[in-house]
Enzyme design. Structure first.
Site, PDB file in Angstrom:
ATOM      1  N   GLU A 169       0.794  -1.223   0.000  1.00 46.77           N
ATOM      2  CA  GLU A 169       0.000   0.000   0.000  1.00 46.77           C
ATOM      3  C   GLU A 169       0.835   1.285   0.000  1.00 46.77           C
ATOM      4  OE1 GLU A 169      -2.908  -0.290   3.149  1.00 46.77           O
ATOM      5  OE2 GLU A 169      -3.961  -1.887   2.119  1.00 46.77           O
ATOM      6  N   GLU A 353      -5.859  -8.043  -0.302  1.00 50.85           N
ATOM      7  CA  GLU A 353      -6.512  -7.873   1.011  1.00 50.85           C
ATOM      8  C   GLU A 353      -7.972  -7.501   0.810  1.00 50.85           C
ATOM      9  OE1 GLU A 353      -4.756  -5.075   3.830  1.00 50.85           O
ATOM     10  OE2 GLU A 353      -2.753  -5.839   3.360  1.00 50.85           O
TER      11      GLU A 353
HETATM   12  C1  FCB Z   1      -4.722  -2.267   5.269  1.00 48.67           C
HETATM   13  C2  FCB Z   1      -3.379  -2.696   5.792  1.00 48.67           C
HETATM   14  C3  FCB Z   1      -3.441  -3.748   6.855  1.00 48.67           C
HETATM   15  C4  FCB Z   1      -4.610  -3.549   7.785  1.00 48.67           C
HETATM   16  C5  FCB Z   1      -5.881  -3.356   6.990  1.00 48.67           C
HETATM   17  C6  FCB Z   1      -7.119  -3.213   7.846  1.00 48.67           C
HETATM   18  O1  FCB Z   1      -4.658  -0.946   4.827  1.00 48.67           O
HETATM   19  O2  FCB Z   1      -2.583  -3.190   4.757  1.00 48.67           O
HETATM   20  O3  FCB Z   1      -2.218  -3.769   7.532  1.00 48.67           O
HETATM   21  O4  FCB Z   1      -4.347  -2.490   8.613  1.00 48.67           O
HETATM   22  O5  FCB Z   1      -5.763  -2.235   6.182  1.00 48.67           O
END
Ligand code: FCB
Length: 439
Positions: A169, A353
């Site tokens: 990210e 994710e």
């Molecule tokens: C993302 C992150 C992870 C976690 C989730 C909820 O932005 O990569 O580490 O904090 O959000």
């Protein structure tokens, strides 16, 4: 909702289901000779992190990793997305800590023994403190050092990794941390943020070159994306939402896939970029083998009254997660289609994710999480059927863990963690997912 509506068999053969975690959020940074990081400093700064909590103990994964890997094997997952802590492997950012590299060595062998493909992320946010003192991501030196770290990981672990992404990210590393001040180092400085927006991309490109040089394969990127919705139909709010989309979504996708920054954002950023930035764009846009997207929510944007990029974030309507994040699977659909159409084309795409925070206990069924994940996995299933080159789906997260500035209060896990005893209890969503993946 107590069961998922999807089954593994709805996806093409070879589609990978995975869970994700990150080093600082689960390992227990106090163990194994890891060096201090800017997150330790941030957590120790009054008012920055809920309750001043840090990653010293976290989920004690450093000692309990065999049990955690067993949980993923028993869930029926194909892969595990984990991160390597720079400060564990190189406590001062430069010199190697043998104990640190040995930990990842054992962890990777443990994954392979259980049939889990190791998907590594090299940097999930805990910058060695010594490098933070040099100026962190605002200075050009850090991308160069990051490439040395990447080469070392590629050399020592690369032969057993299924895939590698340098940075988790980039938007969070740069904008959230240097402009919004929410994450370490907690700056609210447009110039610092813009320099970081460039250096993080440069670090990505240099690390891809270094990993390739060390023989690692299947190299990609992991970008988070948020669907920007104008808070009203006014031209001002629409333009503000465009800027949000540009900074959040288009900046890194354009840089990494096409070697260019979006013109509408350059307008505001140009004055702060390093002089030689154009010469770097070839490095930033190294060929990659896959592109990963982390998606959680949409964001409503109104025009602000401040300086460029003057945009205010407006809370959206329910349903929202325990983070206050609006639940918006439509935005997921839109962003994935747009990313493929405008940036990634035939490049394989991974959801790296997706998940929700929920006020879970060890015993109450987390039906909200099942519904949330079901709605988002359905988008992926439909887009795969439509021919998008989607190759895998990763759930955030295996375990309840350290949710950065919000401490241990926000629970994203498929597995409940009692932080007093470190007991792991699979939630209803874990069991439902095991049924879906078996079918
Ligand atoms: C993302 C992150 C992870 C976690 C989730 C909820 O932005 O990569 O580490 O904090 O959000």
């Amino acid at each position: 909702m107590t069961d998922f509506t999807f089954r593994r068999s709805d996806f093409p053969d070879g589609f990978l289901f995975a869970a994700a975690t990150s080093a600082y959020q689960i390992e227990g940074h106090a163990y194994g000779g890891a060096g201090r990081t800017h997150w330790d400093t941030f957590a120790a700064t009054p008012g920055k992190v809920e309750g001043g909590e840090n990653g010293d103990i976290a989920c004690d994964h450093y000692h309990r990793w065999p049990e955690d890997l067993d949980l993923m094997r028993d869930l029926g997952l194909d892969a595990y997305r984990f991160s390597t802590s720079w400060a564990r492997v190189m406590p001062d950012g430069v010199n190697v800590n043998a104990e640190g590299i040995d930990f990842y060595d054992r962890l990777i062998d443990g994954m392979l023994e259980r049939g889990l493909k190791p998907m590594a992320t090299l940097y999930h946010w805990e910058l060695p403190d010594t490098l933070a003192h040099l100026g962190g991501w605002t200075v050009r030196d850090i991308p160069e050092r990051f490439a040395d770290f990447a080469a070392m990981i590629g050399d020592r672990l690369g032969d057993r990794l299924f895939s590698v992404a340098p940075i988790n990210e980039p938007w969070c590393v740069a904008w959230l941390s240097h402009y919004m001040g929410v994450h370490a180092p907690g700056l609210t400085d447009l110039g610092a943020a813009v320099r970081a927006m460039h250096h993080v991309g440069l670090a990505h490109g240099l690390a891809i070159q270094a990993l390739r040089g060390a023989g690692a394969t299947n190299l990609g990127a992991v970008c988070n994306m948020e669907y920007a919705i104008p808070a009203s139909d006014s031209p001002e709010d629409r333009a503000a939402a465009q800027r949000y989309d540009g900074i959040y979504n288009r900046w890194f996708a354009g840089a990494m896939m096409q070697g260019s920054y979006p013109v509408d954002i350059l307008e505001g950023f140009q004055a702060y970029l390093p002089n030689d930035w154009q010469g770097d764009m070839k490095i930033v846009s190294q060929d990659i083998d896959w592109f990963g997207i982390n998606y959680y929510t949409c964001q409503r944007i109104a025009a602000g009254t401040g300086d460029w990029p003057n945009m205010d974030l407006v809370q959206g309507p329910p349903p929202r997660t325990d983070m206050g994040w609006e639940i918006c699977p439509e935005g997921f659909d839109w962003l994935l289609r747009r990313t493929v159409a405008d940036y990634t084309g035939d490049t394989p795409l991974f959801i790296t994710e997706n998940g929700m925070a929920n006020r879970d206990t060890a015993t109450r069924a987390d039906v909200e999480r099942i519904a949330y994940l079901d709605a988002h996995v359905a988008v992926a299933r439909d887009l795969t059927a439509d021919g998008l080159p989607l190759k895998g789906y990763t759930f955030w997260s295996l375990l309840d863990n350290y949710e950065w500035a919000l401490g241990y209060d926000k629970r994203f896990g498929l597995v409940h963690v009692d932080f007093a005893t470190q007991a792991r209890t699979p939630k209803a969503s874990y069991h439902a997912l095991a049924r879906a993946l078996a079918g």
